[in-house]
Design an enzyme around this catalytic site. Structure first.
Site, mmCIF file in Angstrom:
data_model
loop_
_atom_site.group_PDB
_atom_site.id
_atom_site.type_symbol
_atom_site.label_atom_id
_atom_site.label_comp_id
_atom_site.label_asym_id
_atom_site.label_seq_id
_atom_site.Cartn_x
_atom_site.Cartn_y
_atom_site.Cartn_z
ATOM 1 N N GLU A 15 -0.433 40.524 56.853
ATOM 2 C CA GLU A 15 -1.142 41.286 55.812
ATOM 3 C C GLU A 15 -0.187 41.527 54.649
ATOM 4 O OE1 GLU A 15 -3.015 42.890 53.222
ATOM 5 O OE2 GLU A 15 -4.320 42.559 54.952
ATOM 6 N N LYS A 16 -0.482 40.937 53.508
ATOM 7 C CA LYS A 16 0.429 40.953 52.357
ATOM 8 C C LYS A 16 0.563 42.293 51.661
ATOM 9 C CE LYS A 16 -3.219 39.036 49.542
ATOM 10 N NZ LYS A 16 -3.743 37.772 49.096
ATOM 11 N N HIS A 17 -0.230 43.300 52.024
ATOM 12 C CA HIS A 17 -0.171 44.592 51.342
ATOM 13 C C HIS A 17 0.687 45.633 52.055
ATOM 14 C CE1 HIS A 17 -3.855 42.815 49.620
ATOM 15 N NE2 HIS A 17 -3.423 43.424 48.527
ATOM 16 N N HIS A 45 2.543 38.721 47.843
ATOM 17 C CA HIS A 45 1.449 39.432 47.185
ATOM 18 C C HIS A 45 1.323 38.904 45.757
ATOM 19 C CE1 HIS A 45 -0.743 42.596 45.088
ATOM 20 N NE2 HIS A 45 -1.239 42.896 46.271
ATOM 21 N N HIS A 51 -3.910 41.768 39.466
ATOM 22 C CA HIS A 51 -3.714 42.133 40.875
ATOM 23 C C HIS A 51 -2.229 42.360 41.126
ATOM 24 C CE1 HIS A 51 -4.548 40.836 45.339
ATOM 25 N NE2 HIS A 51 -4.207 42.109 45.246
ATOM 26 N N CYS A 108 -1.912 49.065 45.869
ATOM 27 C CA CYS A 108 -2.381 47.847 45.215
ATOM 28 C C CYS A 108 -3.562 48.237 44.332
ATOM 29 C CB CYS A 108 -2.820 46.823 46.269
ATOM 30 S SG CYS A 108 -3.630 45.368 45.570
ATOM 31 N N HIS A 111 -6.701 46.675 46.228
ATOM 32 C CA HIS A 111 -6.924 46.920 47.656
ATOM 33 C C HIS A 111 -6.452 48.285 48.156
ATOM 34 C CE1 HIS A 111 -7.009 42.486 47.225
ATOM 35 N NE2 HIS A 111 -8.142 42.697 47.883
#
Length: 124
Positions: A15-17, A45, A51, A108, A111
């Site tokens: 999970e990149k966040h 990310h 973004h 983010c 997100h």
């Protein structure tokens, strides 16, 4: 509803966040420790005007303490203006005298809020 309900987490490898915490698991009492926190270690990310990660906050909550102490807030303000991009990466140093939990939170713009934590042990 508590703001804590909005924090998301997961395995940072998939999970990149999720903020990734690099810190020693054991430190000597009163000795300075170095902590690195970043977002997007395994899966980068996106870092674009549309973004991006706006900030990362780092906290330490002593095992016997009632509240976490904010170590710092790190903002990343350049998201593509004139081709300049700020990477969501930080290094900080601080001293602890008691074991506890290190927390990292990030935001983010698309997100939302993310969190991760790591236990820190202290030896005399």
């Amino acid at each position: 509803m508590s703001i804590g309900n909005f924090y998301q987490s997961g395995d940072w490898k998939g999970e990149k966040h999720v903020p990734v915490i690099h810190a020693p698991e054991m430190v000597k009492k009163g000795e300075e420790m170095e902590v690195k926190v970043l977002v997007g270690e395994e899966i980068p990310h996106p870092n674009t005007l549309e973004h991006y990660i706006a900030w990362i906050k780092v906290y330490f909550k002593p095992s016997e303490g009632k509240f976490p102490v904010e170590i710092g807030t790190y903002t990343f303000a350049a998201h593509g203006e004139t081709e300049l991009f700020t990477a969501p990466y930080l290094t900080t140093k601080f001293k602890v005298s008691t074991p506890g939990t290190l927390y990292a939170t990030s935001y983010c713009n698309i997100h939302g809020l993310w969190e991760n934590s790591m236990e820190i042990k202290v030896e005399d």
